[in-house]
Design a protein around this motif. Structure first.
Motif, PDB file in Angstrom:
ATOM      1  N   HIS A  39     -14.370  -1.124 -12.625  1.00 18.76           N
ATOM      2  CA  HIS A  39     -13.144  -1.864 -12.355  1.00 18.76           C
ATOM      3  C   HIS A  39     -11.964  -0.912 -12.520  1.00 18.76           C
ATOM      4  CE1 HIS A  39     -10.419  -5.284 -12.004  1.00 18.76           C
ATOM      5  NE2 HIS A  39      -9.704  -4.708 -12.974  1.00 18.76           N
ATOM      6  N   GLU A  40     -11.038  -0.957 -11.543  1.00 17.14           N
ATOM      7  CA  GLU A  40      -9.868  -0.079 -11.553  1.00 17.14           C
ATOM      8  C   GLU A  40      -8.630  -0.874 -11.171  1.00 17.14           C
ATOM      9  OE1 GLU A  40      -9.872   4.113  -9.874  1.00 17.14           O
ATOM     10  OE2 GLU A  40      -8.644   3.071  -8.353  1.00 17.14           O
ATOM     11  N   THR A  41      -7.533  -0.599 -11.874  1.00 16.28           N
ATOM     12  CA  THR A  41      -6.245  -1.221 -11.581  1.00 16.28           C
ATOM     13  C   THR A  41      -5.224  -0.126 -11.340  1.00 16.28           C
ATOM     14  OG1 THR A  41      -6.820  -3.060 -13.059  1.00 16.28           O
ATOM     15  CG2 THR A  41      -4.519  -2.860 -12.395  1.00 16.28           C
ATOM     16  N   ARG A  42      -4.420  -0.308 -10.287  1.00 16.96           N
ATOM     17  CA  ARG A  42      -3.454   0.716  -9.883  1.00 16.96           C
ATOM     18  C   ARG A  42      -2.040   0.134  -9.898  1.00 16.96           C
ATOM     19  NH1 ARG A  42      -7.969   0.985  -6.754  1.00 16.96           N
ATOM     20  NH2 ARG A  42      -7.125  -0.469  -5.184  1.00 16.96           N
ATOM     21  N   TYR A  43      -1.114   0.871 -10.576  1.00 16.25           N
ATOM     22  CA  TYR A  43       0.293   0.512 -10.593  1.00 16.25           C
ATOM     23  C   TYR A  43       1.077   1.753 -10.158  1.00 16.25           C
ATOM     24  CZ  TYR A  43      -1.525  -3.099 -13.728  1.00 16.25           C
ATOM     25  OH  TYR A  43      -2.256  -4.114 -14.279  1.00 16.25           O
ATOM     26  N   PHE A  44       1.828   1.602  -9.090  1.00 14.80           N
ATOM     27  CA  PHE A  44       2.575   2.744  -8.555  1.00 14.80           C
ATOM     28  C   PHE A  44       1.638   3.942  -8.375  1.00 14.80           C
ATOM     29  CE2 PHE A  44       6.019   0.339 -10.565  1.00 14.80           C
ATOM     30  CZ  PHE A  44       6.877   0.226  -9.483  1.00 14.80           C
ATOM     31  N   VAL A 102      -3.017   4.638 -13.201  1.00 14.13           N
ATOM     32  CA  VAL A 102      -4.334   4.169 -12.780  1.00 14.13           C
ATOM     33  C   VAL A 102      -5.199   4.004 -14.016  1.00 14.13           C
ATOM     34  CG1 VAL A 102      -6.373   4.648 -11.389  1.00 14.13           C
ATOM     35  CG2 VAL A 102      -4.121   5.369 -10.568  1.00 14.13           C
ATOM     36  N   GLN A 103      -5.853   2.838 -14.136  1.00 16.30           N
ATOM     37  CA  GLN A 103      -6.765   2.568 -15.228  1.00 16.30           C
ATOM     38  C   GLN A 103      -8.101   2.138 -14.645  1.00 16.30           C
ATOM     39  OE1 GLN A 103      -5.601   2.887 -18.617  1.00 16.30           O
ATOM     40  NE2 GLN A 103      -3.997   3.876 -17.415  1.00 16.30           N
ATOM     41  N   GLY A 104      -9.190   2.821 -15.003  1.00 20.95           N
ATOM     42  CA  GLY A 104     -10.503   2.476 -14.475  1.00 20.95           C
ATOM     43  C   GLY A 104     -11.575   2.603 -15.528  1.00 20.95           C
ATOM     44  N   ARG A 105     -12.531   1.641 -15.536  1.00 22.85           N
ATOM     45  CA  ARG A 105     -13.643   1.671 -16.470  1.00 22.85           C
ATOM     46  C   ARG A 105     -14.916   1.261 -15.727  1.00 22.85           C
ATOM     47  NH1 ARG A 105      -9.775   3.419 -18.496  1.00 22.85           N
ATOM     48  NH2 ARG A 105      -8.935   3.095 -20.600  1.00 22.85           N
ATOM     49  N   TRP A 153       0.828  -1.201   0.000  1.00 21.33           N
ATOM     50  CA  TRP A 153       0.000   0.000   0.000  1.00 21.33           C
ATOM     51  C   TRP A 153       0.862   1.250   0.000  1.00 21.33           C
ATOM     52  CZ3 TRP A 153      -0.475   4.198   3.181  1.00 21.33           C
ATOM     53  CH2 TRP A 153      -1.630   4.996   3.007  1.00 21.33           C
ATOM     54  N   PRO A 154       0.477   2.280  -0.802  1.00 20.36           N
ATOM     55  CA  PRO A 154      -0.711   2.330  -1.675  1.00 20.36           C
ATOM     56  C   PRO A 154      -0.387   2.083  -3.137  1.00 20.36           C
ATOM     57  CG  PRO A 154       0.140   4.531  -1.413  1.00 20.36           C
ATOM     58  CD  PRO A 154       1.110   3.608  -0.689  1.00 20.36           C
ATOM     59  N   PHE A 155       0.738   1.430  -3.442  1.00 21.13           N
ATOM     60  CA  PHE A 155       1.244   1.451  -4.814  1.00 21.13           C
ATOM     61  C   PHE A 155       0.500   0.527  -5.771  1.00 21.13           C
ATOM     62  CE2 PHE A 155       4.952   2.645  -2.170  1.00 21.13           C
ATOM     63  CZ  PHE A 155       5.050   3.950  -2.608  1.00 21.13           C
ATOM     64  N   ARG A 191      -4.911   7.388 -16.198  1.00 20.05           N
ATOM     65  CA  ARG A 191      -3.904   8.275 -15.619  1.00 20.05           C
ATOM     66  C   ARG A 191      -2.501   7.743 -15.875  1.00 20.05           C
ATOM     67  NH1 ARG A 191      -4.443   8.769  -9.427  1.00 20.05           N
ATOM     68  NH2 ARG A 191      -6.497   9.524 -10.084  1.00 20.05           N
ATOM     69  N   PHE A 192      -1.664   8.612 -16.427  1.00 23.69           N
ATOM     70  CA  PHE A 192      -0.253   8.347 -16.602  1.00 23.69           C
ATOM     71  C   PHE A 192       0.495   9.536 -15.987  1.00 23.69           C
ATOM     72  CE2 PHE A 192      -2.506   6.302 -20.073  1.00 23.69           C
ATOM     73  CZ  PHE A 192      -2.009   5.004 -20.026  1.00 23.69           C
TER      74      PHE A 192
END
Length: 497
Positions: free
Chosen positions: A283-288, A293-296, A268-270, A304-305
């Protein structure tokens, strides 16, 4: 629709919008503006310092000495607001109550003396605060009155989200009450016992437990590193609905699960993901996190980049960031209006546009701030305003007090268009002014030189009327005059009525 747009944008515009027919310019000592009937509309003395003018609400009159003092009067001559070096001291009042404040730290409010004399004693009230030391309220009823001298001793009722707060030599002893739950801390925040509608005990930061039967069960260990919470389903949920579970051991793992929801984080929280199926799919996926962040979902979209680019749409509000915090764009719809806002470094540049959602072909309303250079307003219905420089408007866009007491001090140039063809310009706090209206024009270089055209008549004057020339509408010939001052013109106009 036009009215809504006008109200929203004109509320941000510069004060003083009453129609003006003539100006008597004795800059820098006095500038007086009158209407068609010869009634005084506004007066300014010593440049922008001493003033009296219509308030932005179009009803009251405001006067004062910038930036030290400003006072608002109702048409009946009653004082409704007084400020000293705003926001240092502010007073608000009406027929019934009053409130004054010093930097929002020393505050007092209550019934006006006249009203208090008419009310039964049980209906009167008086509050007085000196933050963060003294809090008091006197309603003549022991159940709702209180006094507190922090940190020594006192009781505060129905404030700060609690029904009652009591303390003695805080933090050694404190007691709070909220919806039947009574929490006692000895000393705060280390040892806390809760009784009543909630039961619990905490030895902060080692561990704590708080339970409200049938509603929640919360536990923490080595706060804020570990927790384990169970929250019952909402009262309107179907019978047998599973509770919400929240569990975490920082920084390794956190989990939140409920019917239709899974939300988990690793390191957390990466790293983590959110998967929701009810009430809306998402659905959302978080990397670093927060960078990738990718959410649909049904009602939201996140891409987000960071910090290079970010785009999200949450319940109709669309946001884009480019090189955060360099540039942001936001669009949304509210009250039948499409809004579009652009910002550069939050305040260096800010532009907001409003357009009819029903008929987008109608003219748009806009306001633009380029800090600290200028502010510009256009209500989309012919009203436009411009000020240079404008160091405060972007920070206080809806604050009439700042606009009245401070903004004119910085205004080297102002432009005000009431309608196409009806406008006024002002340089150096009234040294140079020009006004244009249908069949009418006026120009002033302080008291030295002025030109006025009205209904075919033209007047050129030096020294406010010490001498000059006038051309009448009858014979179109110029005639020389002397000692024809504005006061003489007003007397002749009054005599002709």
């Amino acid at each position: 629709m036009n009215q809504l747009r006008f109200l929203l944008v004109s509320a941000l515009a510069l004060a003083g919008s009453t129609a003006v027919a003539a100006e008597d310019n004795l800059w820098p000592f006095r500038i007086a503006r009158t209407d068609d009937a010869g009634k005084l509309v506004s007066t300014h003395y010593v440049g922008p310092l001493i003033f009296r003018q219509p308030a932005s609400d179009g009803v009251r009159t405001v006067s004062g000495l910038r930036p030290f003092f400003a006072q608002w009067e109702t048409p009946a001559g009653e004082i409704s607001e007084t400020n000293f070096l705003y926001p240092v001291f502010a007073y608000r009042g009406d027929h019934e109550t009053y409130r004054w404040s010093i930097l929002q730290l020393i505050n007092r409010s209550g019934d006006q003396p006249e009203r208090a004399a008419e009310l039964p004693e049980a209906m009167r009230y008086d509050t007085f605060d000196v933050w963060p030391f003294w809090f008091s309220r006197d309603t003549r009823d022991p159940e709702t009155s209180y006094r507190a001298f922090f940190p020594f001793r006192g009781t505060i009722k129905n404030r700060f989200g609690y029904d009652q707060i009591s303390f003695t030599l805080f933090p050694f002893y404190s007691r709070t009450e909220k919806k039947g739950a009574v929490a006692t801390s000895t000393p705060w925040p280390f040892i806390k016992t809760t009784r009543g509608t909630e039961e619990g005990f905490a030895f902060w930061p080692l561990f704590g437990h708080l339970e409200k039967p049938g509603v929640f069960d919360r536990r923490f260990y080595l706060w804020p590193l570990a927790w384990n919470n169970t929250l019952a389903a909402p009262a309107d949920a179907p019978a047998g609905t599973a509770p919400r579970r929240e569990f975490g051991i920082l920084p390794f793992y956190t989990s939140e699960t409920a019917p239709g929801l899974v939300n988990k984080n690793y390191v957390w929280p990466f790293f983590g993901y959110t998967d929701r199926t009810a009430p809306n799919r998402y659905h959302e996926t978080r990397y670093f996190w927060p960078f990738l962040v990718q959410g649909r979902g049904d009602d939201r979209y996140v891409n987000r980049f960071g910090p290079f680019y970010s785009h999200s749409n949450v319940k109709g509000t669309d946001k884009r960031w480019i090189l955060w915090p360099l540039y942001r764009q936001r669009t949304w719809t509210d009250a039948g209006l499409d809004h579009s806002q652009r910002q550069l470094f939050y305040f260096l540049y800010r532009s907001t546009e409003q357009r009819s959602a029903i008929n987008p072909n109608l003219p748009a309303a806009e306001k633009t701030h380029v800090w600290p250079l200028y502010s510009k307003w256009d209500n989309g219905a012919g009203r436009q305003q411009f000020q240079f420089p404008s160091p405060l408007e972007v920070f206080f866009p809806d604050n009439e007090r700042i606009r009245t007491s401070w903004s004119p001090l910085f205004s080297i140039y102002r432009f005000d268009q009431r309608a196409p063809g009806t406008e006024r310009q002002e340089f150096f706090w009234g040294l140079i002014t020009s006004r244009t209206a249908p069949a009418e024009r006026e120009f002033h270089l302080g008291p030295l030189y002025s030109v006025r055209e009205r209904d075919g008549e033209k007047r050129v004057a030096f020294g406010r009327g010490l001498f000059g020339w006038r051309r009448s509408t009858e014979n179109h010939r110029w005639r020389f005059f002397w000692f024809d001052f504005p006061s003489k013109e007003n007397k002749l106009r009054d005599a002709s009525r």
